[in-house]
Design a protein around this motif. Structure first.
Motif, mmCIF file in Angstrom:
data_model
loop_
_atom_site.group_PDB
_atom_site.id
_atom_site.type_symbol
_atom_site.label_atom_id
_atom_site.label_comp_id
_atom_site.label_asym_id
_atom_site.label_seq_id
_atom_site.Cartn_x
_atom_site.Cartn_y
_atom_site.Cartn_z
ATOM 1 N N ASP A 129 -25.037 17.667 16.482
ATOM 2 C CA ASP A 129 -26.035 16.591 16.280
ATOM 3 C C ASP A 129 -26.092 15.565 17.320
ATOM 4 N N ASN A 130 -26.532 15.716 18.301
ATOM 5 C CA ASN A 130 -26.648 14.937 19.520
ATOM 6 C C ASN A 130 -25.413 15.094 20.334
ATOM 7 N N GLY A 131 -25.016 16.392 20.417
ATOM 8 C CA GLY A 131 -23.799 16.635 21.213
ATOM 9 C C GLY A 131 -22.777 17.557 20.256
ATOM 10 N N ALA A 132 -22.242 18.269 20.891
ATOM 11 C CA ALA A 132 -21.251 19.555 20.184
ATOM 12 C C ALA A 132 -20.231 18.758 19.459
ATOM 13 N N LYS A 133 -20.060 19.269 18.083
ATOM 14 C CA LYS A 133 -19.227 18.477 17.417
ATOM 15 C C LYS A 133 -18.024 19.411 16.872
ATOM 16 N N ALA A 134 -18.387 20.603 17.047
ATOM 17 C CA ALA A 134 -17.580 22.057 16.692
ATOM 18 C C ALA A 134 -17.914 23.255 17.172
ATOM 19 N N VAL A 135 -17.064 24.134 17.208
ATOM 20 C CA VAL A 135 -17.270 25.543 17.458
ATOM 21 C C VAL A 135 -16.837 26.499 16.604
ATOM 22 N N ALA A 162 -18.761 20.520 26.279
ATOM 23 C CA ALA A 162 -18.395 20.049 25.132
ATOM 24 C C ALA A 162 -17.759 20.772 24.125
ATOM 25 N N LEU A 163 -17.847 21.961 24.244
ATOM 26 C CA LEU A 163 -16.757 22.970 23.414
ATOM 27 C C LEU A 163 -15.461 22.935 24.065
ATOM 28 N N LYS A 164 -15.347 22.840 25.164
ATOM 29 C CA LYS A 164 -14.009 22.641 25.939
ATOM 30 C C LYS A 164 -13.297 21.494 25.685
ATOM 31 N N ARG A 165 -14.002 20.451 25.634
ATOM 32 C CA ARG A 165 -13.348 19.122 25.169
ATOM 33 C C ARG A 165 -12.945 19.037 23.773
ATOM 34 N N ILE A 166 -13.658 19.756 22.624
ATOM 35 C CA ILE A 166 -13.183 19.932 21.470
ATOM 36 C C ILE A 166 -12.167 20.870 21.452
ATOM 37 N N ILE A 167 -11.990 22.046 22.239
ATOM 38 C CA ILE A 167 -10.851 22.832 22.124
ATOM 39 C C ILE A 167 -9.461 22.075 22.602
ATOM 40 N N ASP A 168 -9.724 21.328 23.665
ATOM 41 C CA ASP A 168 -8.783 20.618 24.285
ATOM 42 C C ASP A 168 -8.104 19.660 23.323
ATOM 43 N N ALA A 169 -9.111 18.820 22.517
ATOM 44 C CA ALA A 169 -8.760 17.651 21.741
ATOM 45 C C ALA A 169 -8.019 18.107 20.390
ATOM 46 N N THR A 170 -8.406 19.464 20.122
ATOM 47 C CA THR A 170 -7.541 20.001 18.752
ATOM 48 C C THR A 170 -6.440 20.751 19.320
ATOM 49 N N ASP A 171 -6.187 21.209 20.473
ATOM 50 C CA ASP A 171 -5.016 21.726 21.199
ATOM 51 C C ASP A 171 -4.777 23.203 20.660
ATOM 52 N N MET A 172 -6.195 23.830 20.581
ATOM 53 C CA MET A 172 -6.283 25.271 20.048
ATOM 54 C C MET A 172 -5.748 26.131 21.041
ATOM 55 N N PHE A 173 -6.040 26.210 22.146
ATOM 56 C CA PHE A 173 -5.531 26.910 23.277
ATOM 57 C C PHE A 173 -6.095 26.446 24.782
ATOM 58 N N PRO A 174 -5.420 26.856 25.765
ATOM 59 C CA PRO A 174 -6.101 26.377 27.095
ATOM 60 C C PRO A 174 -7.700 26.424 27.253
ATOM 61 N N SER A 175 -8.404 25.386 27.295
ATOM 62 C CA SER A 175 -9.788 25.809 27.202
ATOM 63 C C SER A 175 -10.426 26.420 28.424
ATOM 64 N N GLU A 176 -9.736 26.720 29.461
ATOM 65 C CA GLU A 176 -10.099 27.454 30.513
ATOM 66 C C GLU A 176 -10.530 29.043 29.845
ATOM 67 N N MET A 177 -9.699 29.215 29.061
ATOM 68 C CA MET A 177 -9.970 30.511 28.495
ATOM 69 C C MET A 177 -11.074 30.953 27.612
ATOM 70 N N LEU A 178 -12.079 29.898 27.438
ATOM 71 C CA LEU A 178 -13.052 29.977 26.886
ATOM 72 C C LEU A 178 -14.111 30.640 27.677
ATOM 73 N N ASP A 179 -14.089 30.559 28.777
ATOM 74 C CA ASP A 179 -15.087 31.158 30.191
ATOM 75 C C ASP A 179 -15.105 32.663 29.709
ATOM 76 N N ASP A 180 -13.833 33.093 29.641
ATOM 77 C CA ASP A 180 -13.690 34.712 29.588
ATOM 78 C C ASP A 180 -14.108 34.958 28.162
ATOM 79 N N MET A 181 -13.657 34.366 27.391
ATOM 80 C CA MET A 181 -13.923 34.728 25.868
ATOM 81 C C MET A 181 -15.628 34.811 25.597
ATOM 82 N N ILE A 182 -16.196 34.078 26.120
ATOM 83 C CA ILE A 182 -17.904 33.884 25.832
ATOM 84 C C ILE A 182 -18.484 34.677 26.770
ATOM 85 N N ALA A 183 -17.889 34.993 27.989
ATOM 86 C CA ALA A 183 -18.906 35.775 29.089
ATOM 87 C C ALA A 183 -19.640 36.782 28.559
#
Length: 159
Positions: free
Chosen positions: A57-63, A19-40
């Motif tokens: 609230d019944n699903g991630a809406k922000a990070v 869900a966080l990757k979907r938010i990152i993609d939807a907001t065009d913050m950075f390539p969401s595949e980078m999240l895995d390394d960032m949070i590992a």
């Protein structure tokens, strides 16, 4: 519109990642595949000082993600805050900022900084930080690329 509830803000869990990757993609913050390394490191070292939060609230809406700045006295850097575009303008981002500030202040931290781009595309983001009572502290010209300045905002934390 109801204000976001603080009880909906919690630490990120591994199941939140898609869900966080979907938010990152939807907001065009950075390539969401980078999240895995960032949070590992956050998931692998239980004692990490990093703060990873979600508004859920019944699903991630922000990070949001912040960490201490190296070689400073209790200064923290907010490196990521993103709200689902369908939920922007509802106060979720401000609730996350307030939660982080309160947490850091309660633990004796002094300063929270946030850096963003100076492009027209991020004018709304810069206004958000101003509305959250952050002061623009610096501008480094052409930092990210030619014509893309880095803008730093600053706020003293109150215990």
């Amino acid at each position: 519109m109801n204000s976001p509830e603080q009880k909906s803000i919690r630490a990120v869990e591994p199941d939140d990642i898609p869900a966080l990757k979907r938010i990152i993609d939807a907001t065009d913050m950075f390539p969401s595949e980078m999240l895995d390394d960032m949070i590992a490191g956050y998931f692998s070292t239980g004692g990490s000082e990093e703060i990873w939060l979600t508004y859920n609230d019944n699903g991630a809406k922000a990070v949001a993600y912040c960490r201490p700045e190296e070689m400073t006295d209790r200064t923290w850097n907010l490196l990521l805050i993103a709200v689902d575009p369908d939920r922007q303008g509802e106060g979720i981002g401000a609730a996350l900022m307030s939660h982080i500030e309160d947490h850091l202040a309660a633990h004796g931290q002094r300063v929270l900084i946030v850096e963003t781009s100076g492009t027209d595309a991020l004018a709304r983001t810069r206004e958000f930080y101003r509305l959250c009572q952050y002061d623009q502290e610096s501008r480094i010209r052409d930092f990210y690329a030619d014509g893309d300045d880095k803008i730093t905002f600053w706020k003293a934390l109150q215990a």
